[in-house]
Write a protein that holds these residues in place. Structure first.
Motif, PDB file in Angstrom:
ATOM      1  N   SER A   6       0.822  -1.202   0.000  1.00  0.00           N
ATOM      2  CA  SER A   6       0.000   0.000   0.000  1.00  0.00           C
ATOM      3  C   SER A   6       0.860   1.258   0.000  1.00  0.00           C
ATOM      4  O   SER A   6       0.363   2.339  -0.266  1.00  0.00           O
ATOM      5  N   THR A   7       2.154   1.136   0.286  1.00  0.00           N
ATOM      6  CA  THR A   7       3.039   2.293   0.280  1.00  0.00           C
ATOM      7  C   THR A   7       3.882   2.367  -0.990  1.00  0.00           C
ATOM      8  O   THR A   7       4.754   3.222  -1.097  1.00  0.00           O
ATOM      9  N   ASP A   8       3.630   1.496  -1.948  1.00  0.00           N
ATOM     10  CA  ASP A   8       4.378   1.501  -3.200  1.00  0.00           C
ATOM     11  C   ASP A   8       4.071   2.791  -3.961  1.00  0.00           C
ATOM     12  O   ASP A   8       2.913   3.122  -4.184  1.00  0.00           O
ATOM     13  N   LEU A   9       5.089   3.542  -4.313  1.00  0.00           N
ATOM     14  CA  LEU A   9       4.901   4.769  -5.069  1.00  0.00           C
ATOM     15  C   LEU A   9       4.421   4.456  -6.484  1.00  0.00           C
ATOM     16  O   LEU A   9       4.835   3.463  -7.078  1.00  0.00           O
ATOM     17  N   TYR A  10       3.569   5.328  -7.027  1.00  0.00           N
ATOM     18  CA  TYR A  10       3.165   5.203  -8.424  1.00  0.00           C
ATOM     19  C   TYR A  10       4.252   5.866  -9.264  1.00  0.00           C
ATOM     20  O   TYR A  10       4.603   7.023  -9.036  1.00  0.00           O
ATOM     21  N   ALA A  11       4.816   5.138 -10.194  1.00  0.00           N
ATOM     22  CA  ALA A  11       5.939   5.617 -10.985  1.00  0.00           C
ATOM     23  C   ALA A  11       5.546   5.820 -12.434  1.00  0.00           C
ATOM     24  O   ALA A  11       4.865   4.984 -13.028  1.00  0.00           O
ATOM     25  N   VAL A  12       5.976   6.939 -12.973  1.00  0.00           N
ATOM     26  CA  VAL A  12       5.861   7.218 -14.397  1.00  0.00           C
ATOM     27  C   VAL A  12       7.294   7.195 -14.914  1.00  0.00           C
ATOM     28  O   VAL A  12       8.119   8.020 -14.532  1.00  0.00           O
ATOM     29  N   ALA A  13       7.595   6.219 -15.750  1.00  0.00           N
ATOM     30  CA  ALA A  13       8.973   5.990 -16.173  1.00  0.00           C
ATOM     31  C   ALA A  13       9.119   6.078 -17.686  1.00  0.00           C
ATOM     32  O   ALA A  13       8.171   5.856 -18.436  1.00  0.00           O
ATOM     33  N   ASP A  14      10.315   6.411 -18.097  1.00  0.00           N
ATOM     34  CA  ASP A  14      10.701   6.339 -19.503  1.00  0.00           C
ATOM     35  C   ASP A  14      12.030   5.601 -19.506  1.00  0.00           C
ATOM     36  O   ASP A  14      12.945   5.965 -18.757  1.00  0.00           O
ATOM     37  N   PHE A  15      12.110   4.534 -20.285  1.00  0.00           N
ATOM     38  CA  PHE A  15      13.380   3.818 -20.331  1.00  0.00           C
ATOM     39  C   PHE A  15      13.764   3.485 -21.761  1.00  0.00           C
ATOM     40  O   PHE A  15      12.927   3.352 -22.636  1.00  0.00           O
ATOM     41  N   CYS A  16      15.055   3.420 -21.961  1.00  0.00           N
ATOM     42  CA  CYS A  16      15.622   3.108 -23.265  1.00  0.00           C
ATOM     43  C   CYS A  16      16.609   1.968 -23.063  1.00  0.00           C
ATOM     44  O   CYS A  16      17.651   2.133 -22.439  1.00  0.00           O
ATOM     45  N   LEU A  17      16.245   0.804 -23.539  1.00  0.00           N
ATOM     46  CA  LEU A  17      17.054  -0.405 -23.409  1.00  0.00           C
ATOM     47  C   LEU A  17      17.852  -0.581 -24.697  1.00  0.00           C
ATOM     48  O   LEU A  17      17.275  -0.579 -25.789  1.00  0.00           O
ATOM     49  N   VAL A  18      19.172  -0.698 -24.573  1.00  0.00           N
ATOM     50  CA  VAL A  18      20.048  -0.794 -25.740  1.00  0.00           C
ATOM     51  C   VAL A  18      20.839  -2.104 -25.690  1.00  0.00           C
ATOM     52  O   VAL A  18      21.783  -2.233 -24.910  1.00  0.00           O
TER      53      VAL A  18
END
Length: 119
Positions: A6-18
């Motif tokens: 219930s304490t997990d932060l909501y994350a908005v992520a951008d990732f670039c896997l190379v």
């Protein structure tokens, strides 16, 4: 959303896997493998053009699930044969207001478009 607290932060992520050290210059097959992984997560994501390697992905959800999804992409791309992977990740969180699941990236873009439309 299994495995989150219930304490997990909501994350908005951008990732670039190379993927690195592959036999051919195109990495599209490896990126497609990562997208297959993301499709199974139930998280909201969107592939987009990126400056780092041609591909980037917006991903959002509980922090622990977002990080697990990126980990699982690494594992799948290694299993497909890439000996090395470099990933750039940007993650935003906020606690000053509620973010409806799946709307983090869209609402940021919409806010800017609303401002531009007023001018």
């Amino acid at each position: 959303m299994s495995g989150t607290s219930s304490t997990d932060l909501y994350a908005v992520a951008d990732f670039c896997l190379v993927p690195m050290g592959t036999a051919e210059p195109s990495v599209a097959e490896y990126i497609a493998e990562c997208i297959r992984v993301l499709e199974k997560t139930g998280l909201k994501f969107k592939l987009h053009p990126s400056q780092c390697s041609g591909y980037g992905t917006n991903l959002e959800g509980p922090w622990s699930e977002v990080m697990k999804a990126i980990h699982d992409c690494h594992a799948a791309v290694h299993a497909k044969g890439a000996p090395r992977i470099a990933t750039d990740i940007r993650i935003g969180t906020r606690v000053d207001r509620e973010i409806a699941p799946g709307t983090g990236n869209e609402s940021k873009v919409q806010r800017v478009e609303d401002i531009l439309n007023k001018a």
